[in-house]
Design a protein around this motif. Structure first.
Motif, mmCIF file in Angstrom:
data_model
loop_
_atom_site.group_PDB
_atom_site.id
_atom_site.type_symbol
_atom_site.label_atom_id
_atom_site.label_comp_id
_atom_site.label_asym_id
_atom_site.label_seq_id
_atom_site.Cartn_x
_atom_site.Cartn_y
_atom_site.Cartn_z
ATOM 1 N N LEU A 236 44.928 24.630 -33.098
ATOM 2 C CA LEU A 236 43.737 24.900 -33.344
ATOM 3 C C LEU A 236 43.488 26.312 -34.210
ATOM 4 O O LEU A 236 43.592 27.265 -33.630
ATOM 5 C CB LEU A 236 42.515 24.808 -32.399
ATOM 6 C CG LEU A 236 42.311 23.649 -31.647
ATOM 7 C CD1 LEU A 236 41.459 23.681 -30.287
ATOM 8 C CD2 LEU A 236 41.941 22.475 -32.325
ATOM 9 N N ASP B 89 40.801 28.357 -36.215
ATOM 10 C CA ASP B 89 39.277 28.477 -36.533
ATOM 11 C C ASP B 89 38.588 27.034 -36.199
ATOM 12 O O ASP B 89 37.594 26.623 -36.945
ATOM 13 C CB ASP B 89 39.154 28.644 -37.889
ATOM 14 C CG ASP B 89 39.505 30.143 -38.366
ATOM 15 O OD1 ASP B 89 39.446 31.066 -37.451
ATOM 16 O OD2 ASP B 89 39.916 30.564 -39.483
ATOM 17 N N GLY B 90 38.955 26.536 -35.183
ATOM 18 C CA GLY B 90 38.290 25.375 -34.568
ATOM 19 C C GLY B 90 38.779 24.046 -35.223
ATOM 20 O O GLY B 90 38.415 22.871 -34.774
ATOM 21 N N SER C 201 41.699 21.172 -36.189
ATOM 22 C CA SER C 201 42.913 20.677 -35.621
ATOM 23 C C SER C 201 43.946 20.408 -36.552
ATOM 24 O O SER C 201 43.720 19.765 -37.419
ATOM 25 C CB SER C 201 42.627 19.423 -34.751
ATOM 26 O OG SER C 201 43.782 18.861 -34.113
ATOM 27 N N THR D 186 42.013 33.396 -32.801
ATOM 28 C CA THR D 186 41.521 32.378 -33.865
ATOM 29 C C THR D 186 42.442 31.164 -33.917
ATOM 30 O O THR D 186 42.193 30.442 -34.646
ATOM 31 C CB THR D 186 41.188 32.723 -35.382
ATOM 32 O OG1 THR D 186 42.344 33.422 -35.745
ATOM 33 C CG2 THR D 186 39.958 33.587 -35.080
#
Length: 68
Positions: free
Chosen positions: A22, A24-25, A27, A65
């Motif tokens: 992941l 910055d969020g 996938s 991050t």
């Protein structure tokens, strides 16, 4: 599993084909690795690929991050 391979210049990471990363969020799965860095493809089936140099990956791990 996130493996850290130390080098004199910077850490190197070893991501397997089934590892989810992941950033910055978002996938991703690793699809290619070179001496320069990794190519990741998004897992949302859009086929978007992005490359990240080892130095950028190391910085993202340090600042939280990048999750594995």
């Amino acid at each position: 599993m996130l493996n850290l391979q130390c080098s004199p210049n910077m850490p190197r990471f070893a991501f397997g084909e089934y590892d989810e990363v992941l950033i910055d969020g978002v996938s991703y799965r690793a699809t290619d690795c070179s001496v320069d860095g990794y190519v990741f493809v998004r897992t949302d089936a859009r086929g978007v690929a992005e490359s990240f140099p080892h130095a950028v990956l190391s910085q993202r791990v340090a600042n939280g991050t990048l999750e594995h």
